[in-house]
Write an enzyme that holds these catalytic residues in place. Structure first.
Site, PDB file in Angstrom:
ATOM      1  N   CYS A 189     -14.321   9.660   6.899  1.00 15.22           N
ATOM      2  CA  CYS A 189     -13.002   9.089   6.619  1.00 15.22           C
ATOM      3  C   CYS A 189     -12.419   8.386   7.850  1.00 15.22           C
ATOM      4  O   CYS A 189     -12.547   8.857   8.977  1.00 15.22           O
ATOM      5  CB  CYS A 189     -12.060  10.202   6.168  1.00 15.22           C
ATOM      6  SG  CYS A 189     -10.461   9.591   5.624  1.00 15.22           S
ATOM      7  N   ASP A 190     -11.771   7.244   7.608  1.00 18.08           N
ATOM      8  CA  ASP A 190     -11.161   6.490   8.700  1.00 18.08           C
ATOM      9  C   ASP A 190      -9.638   6.451   8.574  1.00 18.08           C
ATOM     10  O   ASP A 190      -8.992   5.584   9.124  1.00 18.08           O
ATOM     11  CB  ASP A 190     -11.714   5.062   8.738  1.00 18.08           C
ATOM     12  CG  ASP A 190     -11.437   4.305   7.443  1.00 18.08           C
ATOM     13  OD1 ASP A 190     -10.790   4.865   6.539  1.00 18.08           O
ATOM     14  OD2 ASP A 190     -11.867   3.137   7.341  1.00 18.08           O
ATOM     15  N   THR A 191      -9.090   7.389   7.831  1.00 22.70           N
ATOM     16  CA  THR A 191      -7.672   7.308   7.494  1.00 22.70           C
ATOM     17  C   THR A 191      -6.901   8.546   7.927  1.00 22.70           C
ATOM     18  O   THR A 191      -7.368   9.663   7.745  1.00 22.70           O
ATOM     19  CB  THR A 191      -7.513   7.159   5.968  1.00 22.70           C
ATOM     20  OG1 THR A 191      -8.212   5.990   5.564  1.00 22.70           O
ATOM     21  CG2 THR A 191      -6.059   7.025   5.587  1.00 22.70           C
ATOM     22  N   CYS A 193     -16.396  15.098   2.519  1.00 23.12           N
ATOM     23  CA  CYS A 193     -16.398  13.697   2.960  1.00 23.12           C
ATOM     24  C   CYS A 193     -16.135  13.670   4.469  1.00 23.12           C
ATOM     25  O   CYS A 193     -15.081  14.111   4.921  1.00 23.12           O
ATOM     26  CB  CYS A 193     -15.320  12.920   2.206  1.00 23.12           C
ATOM     27  SG  CYS A 193     -15.276  11.173   2.628  1.00 23.12           S
ATOM     28  N   GLU A 243      -6.902   3.053  -5.790  1.00 20.58           N
ATOM     29  CA  GLU A 243      -8.236   3.305  -5.256  1.00 20.58           C
ATOM     30  C   GLU A 243      -8.381   4.808  -5.148  1.00 20.58           C
ATOM     31  O   GLU A 243      -7.490   5.493  -4.640  1.00 20.58           O
ATOM     32  CB  GLU A 243      -8.429   2.661  -3.886  1.00 20.58           C
ATOM     33  CG  GLU A 243      -9.822   2.963  -3.340  1.00 20.58           C
ATOM     34  CD  GLU A 243     -10.180   2.160  -2.109  1.00 20.58           C
ATOM     35  OE1 GLU A 243      -9.578   1.086  -1.936  1.00 20.58           O
ATOM     36  OE2 GLU A 243     -11.024   2.620  -1.342  1.00 20.58           O
ATOM     37  N   HIS A 275      -9.588  -6.213   7.205  1.00 19.80           N
ATOM     38  CA  HIS A 275      -8.372  -5.850   7.950  1.00 19.80           C
ATOM     39  C   HIS A 275      -8.726  -5.353   9.351  1.00 19.80           C
ATOM     40  O   HIS A 275      -7.971  -5.551  10.301  1.00 19.80           O
ATOM     41  CB  HIS A 275      -7.569  -4.803   7.193  1.00 19.80           C
ATOM     42  CG  HIS A 275      -8.379  -3.621   6.769  1.00 19.80           C
ATOM     43  ND1 HIS A 275      -9.337  -3.685   5.792  1.00 19.80           N
ATOM     44  CD2 HIS A 275      -8.375  -2.337   7.219  1.00 19.80           C
ATOM     45  CE1 HIS A 275      -9.881  -2.490   5.634  1.00 19.80           C
ATOM     46  NE2 HIS A 275      -9.337  -1.652   6.493  1.00 19.80           N
ATOM     47  N   CYS A 291      -5.922  14.964   0.795  1.00 20.49           N
ATOM     48  CA  CYS A 291      -7.161  14.600   0.112  1.00 20.49           C
ATOM     49  C   CYS A 291      -7.848  15.890  -0.300  1.00 20.49           C
ATOM     50  O   CYS A 291      -7.743  16.898   0.404  1.00 20.49           O
ATOM     51  CB  CYS A 291      -8.064  13.785   1.036  1.00 20.49           C
ATOM     52  SG  CYS A 291      -9.646  13.354   0.256  1.00 20.49           S
ATOM     53  N   PHE A 307       0.839  -1.197   0.000  1.00 20.64           N
ATOM     54  CA  PHE A 307       0.000   0.000   0.000  1.00 20.64           C
ATOM     55  C   PHE A 307       0.872   1.245   0.000  1.00 20.64           C
ATOM     56  O   PHE A 307       1.774   1.379   0.824  1.00 20.64           O
ATOM     57  CB  PHE A 307      -0.896   0.038   1.241  1.00 20.64           C
ATOM     58  CG  PHE A 307      -2.143  -0.775   1.091  1.00 20.64           C
ATOM     59  CD1 PHE A 307      -2.118  -2.149   1.264  1.00 20.64           C
ATOM     60  CD2 PHE A 307      -3.336  -0.176   0.764  1.00 20.64           C
ATOM     61  CE1 PHE A 307      -3.262  -2.912   1.104  1.00 20.64           C
ATOM     62  CE2 PHE A 307      -4.487  -0.928   0.609  1.00 20.64           C
ATOM     63  CZ  PHE A 307      -4.455  -2.293   0.774  1.00 20.64           C
TER      64      PHE A 307
HETATM   65  S1  SF4 Z   1     -12.580   8.622   2.746  1.00 21.05           S
HETATM   66 FE1  SF4 Z   1     -10.876   9.975   3.391  1.00 21.05          FE
HETATM   67  S2  SF4 Z   1      -9.360   9.819   1.779  1.00 21.05           S
HETATM   68 FE2  SF4 Z   1     -11.288   9.040   0.910  1.00 21.05          FE
HETATM   69  S3  SF4 Z   1     -12.263  10.855  -0.069  1.00 21.05           S
HETATM   70 FE3  SF4 Z   1     -13.026  10.726   2.018  1.00 21.05          FE
HETATM   71  S4  SF4 Z   1     -11.685  12.092   3.208  1.00 21.05           S
HETATM   72 FE4  SF4 Z   1     -10.626  11.612   1.286  1.00 21.05          FE
END
Ligand code: SF4
Length: 213
Positions: free
Chosen positions: A49-51, A46, A119, A207, A31, A25
């Site tokens: 988000c989990d990142t 958005c 992705e 995961h 973003c 990865f």
């Molecule tokens: S989930 Fe996270 S990385 Fe994906 S578009 Fe939304 S804010 Fe951006």
């Protein structure tokens, strides 16, 4: 050309059509739909988000990197040695983050079978040299990249009806329950939708279930 990368790590793909496949990865930093800072989440396009994609200091090793020819790429750490567990992101954004957050993962089983998937949230045009495109549309963001191998919709999202997407030229259609406090209810809704609309398959974040990055 160079990219700001949050981290690069070797693990198993946890979601979608390539679930269970070993993958490197490459999670891009930044973003275009959220700053990544919690105080901004409520006003972001958005919001689920989990990142962690802020900065280039990820546990898997980040930095500003230039692409190398595919044959010379190597995982940042050998199989069997995991990066410190982190959540894998659900999509990848901005410059077509081929890797994460839009993560771009380079799946590689063997050199012969290596592939360069991406992705993306689909708000940018596609990139050359990508042989597996997974698009994860986000409500409130224009879907520019409207074809690919895999369409993975986080579900439910107010403002996106899966039916409005299922005629697009993708090979696989996945609904993935939105994580968070309503995860169980969202899972039930996704299961029910798949039962009633067999074009769609359920994608789980394996995961997270397994506790791997
Ligand atoms: S989930 Fe996270 S990385 Fe994906 S578009 Fe939304 S804010 Fe951006």
């Amino acid at each position: 050309m160079s990219y700001a990368v949050k981290e690069i790590f070797y693990t198993l793909q946890g979601e979608g059509a390539n679930t269970g496949r070993p993958a490197v990865f490459c999670r891009f930093a930044g973003c275009n739909l959220w700053s990544g800072h919690e105080p901004d989440r409520a006003t972001a396009v958005c919001r689920f988000c989990d990142t962690d994609f802020v900065g280039i200091d990820g546990a898997g090793g980040g930095g500003v990197v230039s692409p190398r020819p595919r044959h010379s790429r190597r995982p940042s750490r050998p199989p069997g040695r995991r990066a410190k567990p982190r959540r894998a992101s659900s999509c990848a954004p901005a410059a077509n983050r081929c890797c994460s957050s839009t993560r771009r993962s380079s799946n590689r089983c063997t050199r012969k079978a290596s592939r360069s998937p991406i992705e993306t949230n689909g708000t940018q045009p596609g990139l050359d040299g990508i042989d597996w495109v997974c698009v994860s549309p986000k409500a409130g963001a224009e879907l520019v990249l409207r074809q690919g191998n895999e369409l993975k919709l986080i579900y439910p999202q107010a403002g996106i009806d899966p039916e409005s997407l299922q005629a697009l030229p993708f090979t696989h259609f996945f609904l993935q329950p939105m994580d968070g406090p309503d995860r169980l209810r969202n899972t039930q809704l996704a299961v029910q939708y798949c039962l009633e609309h067999p074009r769609w398959r359920l994608s789980l974040q394996t995961h997270k279930l397994l506790g791997i990055p």
